[in-house]
Design a protein around this motif. Structure first.
Motif, PDB file in Angstrom:
ATOM      1  N   ASN A  17       2.790   0.386  -5.389  1.00 54.79           N
ATOM      2  CA  ASN A  17       3.831  -1.131  -4.773  1.00 54.79           C
ATOM      3  C   ASN A  17       3.807  -1.546  -6.321  1.00 54.79           C
ATOM      4  O   ASN A  17       3.220  -1.048  -7.148  1.00 54.79           O
ATOM      5  N   VAL A  18       4.889  -1.986  -6.963  1.00 51.97           N
ATOM      6  CA  VAL A  18       5.503  -2.586  -7.971  1.00 51.97           C
ATOM      7  C   VAL A  18       5.537  -4.281  -8.332  1.00 51.97           C
ATOM      8  O   VAL A  18       6.917  -4.111  -7.632  1.00 51.97           O
ATOM      9  N   SER A  19       4.466  -5.030  -8.843  1.00 52.04           N
ATOM     10  CA  SER A  19       5.389  -6.463  -8.942  1.00 52.04           C
ATOM     11  C   SER A  19       6.078  -7.001  -9.653  1.00 52.04           C
ATOM     12  O   SER A  19       6.447  -6.044 -10.628  1.00 52.04           O
ATOM     13  N   HIS A  20       6.228  -8.202  -9.886  1.00 54.20           N
ATOM     14  CA  HIS A  20       7.428  -8.336 -10.475  1.00 54.20           C
ATOM     15  C   HIS A  20       6.622  -8.427 -11.582  1.00 54.20           C
ATOM     16  O   HIS A  20       7.507  -8.855 -12.744  1.00 54.20           O
ATOM     17  N   SER A  21       5.214  -8.643 -11.816  1.00 55.26           N
ATOM     18  CA  SER A  21       5.276  -8.252 -13.335  1.00 55.26           C
ATOM     19  C   SER A  21       4.574  -6.810 -13.890  1.00 55.26           C
ATOM     20  O   SER A  21       4.552  -6.906 -14.893  1.00 55.26           O
ATOM     21  N   ASN A  22       4.706  -5.571 -12.833  1.00 56.34           N
ATOM     22  CA  ASN A  22       5.403  -4.973 -13.520  1.00 56.34           C
ATOM     23  C   ASN A  22       3.802  -4.316 -13.409  1.00 56.34           C
ATOM     24  O   ASN A  22       3.405  -3.368 -13.515  1.00 56.34           O
ATOM     25  N   VAL A  23       2.833  -5.270 -12.466  1.00 60.78           N
ATOM     26  CA  VAL A  23       1.502  -4.311 -12.021  1.00 60.78           C
ATOM     27  C   VAL A  23       1.402  -3.505 -11.236  1.00 60.78           C
ATOM     28  O   VAL A  23       2.288  -3.403 -10.475  1.00 60.78           O
ATOM     29  N   LYS A  24       1.302  -2.070 -11.653  1.00 60.65           N
ATOM     30  CA  LYS A  24       1.485  -1.166 -10.294  1.00 60.65           C
ATOM     31  C   LYS A  24       0.428  -0.612  -9.640  1.00 60.65           C
ATOM     32  O   LYS A  24      -1.365  -0.556  -9.662  1.00 60.65           O
ATOM     33  N   THR A  25      -0.096  -1.037  -7.975  1.00 61.64           N
ATOM     34  CA  THR A  25      -1.239  -0.823  -6.878  1.00 61.64           C
ATOM     35  C   THR A  25      -0.328  -0.037  -6.247  1.00 61.64           C
ATOM     36  O   THR A  25       0.376   0.422  -5.850  1.00 61.64           O
ATOM     37  N   LYS A  26      -1.739   1.271  -5.998  1.00 61.62           N
ATOM     38  CA  LYS A  26      -1.456   3.032  -5.635  1.00 61.62           C
ATOM     39  C   LYS A  26      -1.342   1.975  -3.621  1.00 61.62           C
ATOM     40  O   LYS A  26      -1.284   1.101  -3.542  1.00 61.62           O
ATOM     41  N   ARG A  27      -0.300   2.496  -2.607  1.00 68.26           N
ATOM     42  CA  ARG A  27       0.078   2.877  -1.748  1.00 68.26           C
ATOM     43  C   ARG A  27       0.685   4.404  -1.317  1.00 68.26           C
ATOM     44  O   ARG A  27       0.586   4.770  -2.061  1.00 68.26           O
ATOM     45  N   LYS A  28       0.620   4.296  -0.338  1.00 67.10           N
ATOM     46  CA  LYS A  28       1.373   5.305   0.465  1.00 67.10           C
ATOM     47  C   LYS A  28       2.499   5.095   1.277  1.00 67.10           C
ATOM     48  O   LYS A  28       3.264   4.547   2.019  1.00 67.10           O
ATOM     49  N   PHE A  29       3.024   6.084   1.343  1.00 66.96           N
ATOM     50  CA  PHE A  29       4.571   6.402   1.946  1.00 66.96           C
ATOM     51  C   PHE A  29       4.265   7.257   3.015  1.00 66.96           C
ATOM     52  O   PHE A  29       4.390   8.580   3.204  1.00 66.96           O
TER      53      PHE A  29
END
Length: 77
Positions: A17-29
């Protein structure tokens, strides 16, 4: 229950997941899996498979028997 397609072997992919501030957190598709019953006329019986929607489209196009044969030949089953 595992989230894996019985015919194609599709499973979850990992990403961010990429936030507006470009912080990335893990996720699954996850693949779009559906429980579906299919009638096999050669064996005169119904089977229930957990298949992806792309596999359902393939089965609708070529038939369940031919689809199973193709997936076995490709090594998915």
């Amino acid at each position: 229950m595992s989230r894996v397609c019985d015919l194609t072997g599709k499973m979850a992919m990992s990403g961010h997941n990429v936030s507006h501030s470009n912080v990335k957190t893990k996720r699954k598709f996850y693949p779009n899996l559906q429980l579906q019953k299919f009638y096999i006329p050669e064996e005169d019986r119904w089977i229930t498979l957990k298949v992806s929607t792309s596999a359902i489209k393939t089965i609708n196009k070529i038939g369940i028997s031919e689809a199973i044969n193709r997936f076995v030949k490709k090594g998915y089953l």
